[in-house]
Design an enzyme around this catalytic site. Structure first.
Site, PDB file in Angstrom:
ATOM      1  N   GLU A   1      35.276  36.089  33.690  1.00 58.46           N
ATOM      2  CA  GLU A   1      36.141  35.003  34.038  1.00 58.46           C
ATOM      3  C   GLU A   1      36.687  34.932  35.423  1.00 58.46           C
ATOM      4  O   GLU A   1      36.758  33.920  35.917  1.00 58.46           O
ATOM      5  CB  GLU A   1      37.306  35.343  32.860  1.00 58.46           C
ATOM      6  CG  GLU A   1      37.097  35.253  31.464  1.00 58.46           C
ATOM      7  CD  GLU A   1      36.666  33.862  31.123  1.00 58.46           C
ATOM      8  OE1 GLU A   1      37.001  32.863  31.727  1.00 58.46           O
ATOM      9  OE2 GLU A   1      35.860  33.669  30.195  1.00 58.46           O
TER      10      GLU A   1
ATOM     11  N   HIS B   1      30.251  29.689  34.193  1.00 57.00           N
ATOM     12  CA  HIS B   1      29.693  30.434  33.459  1.00 57.00           C
ATOM     13  C   HIS B   1      28.272  30.234  33.350  1.00 57.00           C
ATOM     14  O   HIS B   1      27.508  31.086  33.293  1.00 57.00           O
ATOM     15  CB  HIS B   1      30.557  30.293  32.065  1.00 57.00           C
ATOM     16  CG  HIS B   1      31.748  30.990  31.994  1.00 57.00           C
ATOM     17  ND1 HIS B   1      32.153  32.260  32.216  1.00 57.00           N
ATOM     18  CD2 HIS B   1      32.919  30.292  31.548  1.00 57.00           C
ATOM     19  CE1 HIS B   1      33.494  32.249  32.250  1.00 57.00           C
ATOM     20  NE2 HIS B   1      33.925  31.418  31.591  1.00 57.00           N
TER      21      HIS B   1
ATOM     22  N   HIS C   1      35.118  25.592  36.208  1.00 58.04           N
ATOM     23  CA  HIS C   1      35.056  27.091  35.734  1.00 58.04           C
ATOM     24  C   HIS C   1      34.081  27.117  34.623  1.00 58.04           C
ATOM     25  O   HIS C   1      33.413  28.070  34.676  1.00 58.04           O
ATOM     26  CB  HIS C   1      36.404  27.088  35.230  1.00 58.04           C
ATOM     27  CG  HIS C   1      36.570  28.352  34.299  1.00 58.04           C
ATOM     28  ND1 HIS C   1      37.379  29.538  35.096  1.00 58.04           N
ATOM     29  CD2 HIS C   1      36.373  28.777  33.248  1.00 58.04           C
ATOM     30  CE1 HIS C   1      37.501  30.589  33.958  1.00 58.04           C
ATOM     31  NE2 HIS C   1      36.852  30.109  33.071  1.00 58.04           N
ATOM     32  N   GLU C   2      33.871  26.385  33.575  1.00 56.57           N
ATOM     33  CA  GLU C   2      33.115  26.396  32.580  1.00 56.57           C
ATOM     34  C   GLU C   2      31.682  26.337  33.205  1.00 56.57           C
ATOM     35  O   GLU C   2      30.728  27.182  32.572  1.00 56.57           O
ATOM     36  CB  GLU C   2      33.386  25.402  31.424  1.00 56.57           C
ATOM     37  CG  GLU C   2      34.748  25.541  30.738  1.00 56.57           C
ATOM     38  CD  GLU C   2      34.960  26.939  30.216  1.00 56.57           C
ATOM     39  OE1 GLU C   2      34.124  27.513  29.936  1.00 56.57           O
ATOM     40  OE2 GLU C   2      35.971  27.080  30.245  1.00 56.57           O
TER      41      GLU C   2
END
Length: 550
Positions: free
Chosen positions: A445, A411, A407-408
């Site tokens: 997100e 980004h 997930h990070e």
């Protein structure tokens, strides 16, 4: 994008806290996983402390304080001790401890009311070396990082009385033995005293003489705990090869000679194997060993709080001639989370949706920018990414969740697709994965969620404490807000578009590398049709199923 200061690790204290009152850096991309300040009625916290630093054979009292600011019907408390510590006097309110290669674990389900509850137990130091005690508290019925707390106590256990120290250093470490996670002995590593000379001294090469090449092979593996397949009180144990790690073969031609770099390469993708060859300058090489680093070429790496890559060094082979094998080399147990995060990024790399040899198609071959993850034991500097330094910051237990890591990294991937530009994001701190925030927050997100879903081929979000939430949804799903301001709706709509309409996400990523979007609406209505990606009835029906209508 606000500027912020990276918090470097300080020597660990005897007490650690997580959850309530946790301090967070101001960042532009707050994560769904971050321990962001939550409403007062949703906070849980935990602290852990030792009353003394025990040396081997000594005891200490471990005190755990659980704090709640609201009623919680089922709060799960999990305590994990490293192999170097053992529970010797268990609090009767705790479950009987279980033992595995990662140490001892005990747990309890609590009913909490506002206030603090204290649990104490006696522990004994049984081995020397780095050790980490971990405590987790979470709401079993409402899994969410804002309804959870994590605490960590780090120490390095010494043999003599008074020799145990606060903190633990594992950035450069020896390999963990195949037979177990810890050992009192230390294998030979660069800089160690040279062993006695071999009984048959090596012969120096005569002028013009060349000795036959020598090849050293082996396999790098990592033992770690995984939230994928685990639970709040029992994460899954994994023993897997480490792919695409930089490996260097070092050696000394003679017993008193200097250290030389003999060869370098990468561990094999999927199997962690390596075979490095060199042409010796003597008939027998006095010492040969391998060093592995948490870096894959120059494409991704995991670093500590001082931006140093983690390294694990194998045992040394002595008096080497002909082909040899180091067998299975295990990453040092104190580094297991760093290696887990590193290998998780390998999963993303092989399905990154790029037409170049870089992370994104808009970067030229040979001029790629890497993904960097910063983590260290006991870290409270997470969980987030910033585009100021294009770095992912993971807190202590975050790497246990592959979904959190990806997930990070998602980004970072979006930042690369946008060539460093980032949307102006509002109402995103805090934000909740299944609740409405803003359309800009839902887009940034939701894309990161979709990257994790795409990588793991699921729609289940996991967290470092072992809890998880299935985010598969339709118009009848309860407990999830509607529309494109809810990141779970955006993330699942994206993966369905990629898999059911686009034939993968490469075309979508290529489009994103050429156009910038601030919202999912802009992505779907403006840029998809401009680049030949379907936004017709089939695609709209997918969005409708996820409660998004344009």
């Amino acid at each position: 994008m606000p500027m912020f200061r990276i918090r470097l690790p300080k020597p660990a204290a005897l007490i650690a806290a997580g959850g309530i009152g946790a301090c967070i850096a101001t960042v532009a991309v707050p994560s769904a996983y971050a321990a962001a300040p939550a409403p007062a009625d949703s906070r849980l916290g935990v602290t852990a402390s030792l009353d003394r630093l025990p040396s081997i054979g000594e005891r200490s009292t471990l005190t755990v304080n659980i704090t709640a600011e609201t009623d919680v019907k089922r709060a799960g408390l999990s305590l994990q001790l490293p192999p170097a510590l053992r529970i010797v006097d268990r609090n009767p309110s705790l479950a009987a401890p279980t033992t595995d290669p990662f140490g001892q674990r005990t747990s309890r389900t609590l009913t909490l009311t506002p206030g603090t509850r204290t649990i104490e137990l006696e522990v004994k130091a049984v081995a020397t070396g780095p050790a980490q005690i971990q405590a987790d508290i979470s709401d079993i019925d409402r899994p969410d990082p804002r309804r959870a707390g994590h605490a960590s106590v780090e120490l390095t256990i010494g043999k003599a009385k008074g020799s145990t120290a606060k903190g633990m250093s594992v950035t450069k470490a020896d390999a963990t033995p195949v037979s177990g996670p810890t050992t009192p002995g230390r294998p030979v590593r660069p800089g160690a005293a040279a062993p006695a000379a071999p009984s048959t001294p090596p012969q120096a090469a005569a002028p013009g003489k060349r000795y036959a090449p020598v090849c050293v092979s082996g396999t790098l593996r990592n033992r770690f705990q995984s939230s994928e397949g685990g639970s709040w009180n029992s994460k899954a144990s994994r023993d897997l090869p480490v792919s695409n790690a930089n490996v260097t073969l070092w050696g000394r031609a003679t017993a008193g000679g200097g250290t030389q770099k003999l060869a370098a390469g990468l561990t094999g993708n999927g199997d962690g194997t390596f075979k490095l060859c060199y042409t010796p300058s003597t008939s027998v090489t006095s010492q040969v060993w391998a060093e592995f680093q948490t870096q894959a070429g120059t494409m991704w790496s995991v670093v500590d709080g001082y931006n140093r890559r983690y390294s694990t060094t194998s045992n040394a082979l002595s008096n080497v001639s002909g082909n040899k094998s180091l067998g299975t080399v295990y990453a040092n147990s104190g580094q297991s989370r760093a290696w887990h995060a590193f290998d998780t990024l390998n999963k993303l790399w092989w399905d990154r949706g790029s037409t170049s040899t870089c992370w994104t198609s808009n970067q030229r071959d040979g001029r790629c920018t890497p993904i960097t993850v910063q983590w260290y034991p006991g870290s409270t500097d997470g969980t987030y990414w910033t585009n100021r330094d294009d770095k992912v910051h993971l807190a202590d237990s975050d790497p246990d969740s592959g979904h959190t890591t990806v997930h990070e990294a998602g980004h970072s991937l979006m930042g690369k697709l946008y060539n460093g530009w980032w949307p102006y994001v509002t109402n995103c701190s805090p934000h909740y994965i299944n609740r409405t925030s803003s359309t800009t927050c839902g887009w940034t997100e939701g894309f990161a969620d979709a990257v994790a879903f795409h990588t793991f081929k699921d729609t289940v979000m996991t967290w470092g404490n072992g809890s998880s939430m299935n985010l598969a949804n339709d118009r009848g799903t309860r407990g999830m807000d509607w529309g494109d301001a809810c990141e779970a709706r955006v993330g699942t709509a994206l993966v369905d578009l990629w898999s059911q309409v686009d034939g993968g996400w490469t075309k979508s990523n290529t489009m994103m590398s050429r156009e910038r979007q601030s919202t999912f609406r802009e992505y779907f209505l403006t840029d998809r049709p401009a680049y030949g990606l379907d936004s017709g009835p089939k695609a709209r029906n997918i969005l409708y199923g996820h409660t998004i209508q344009y």
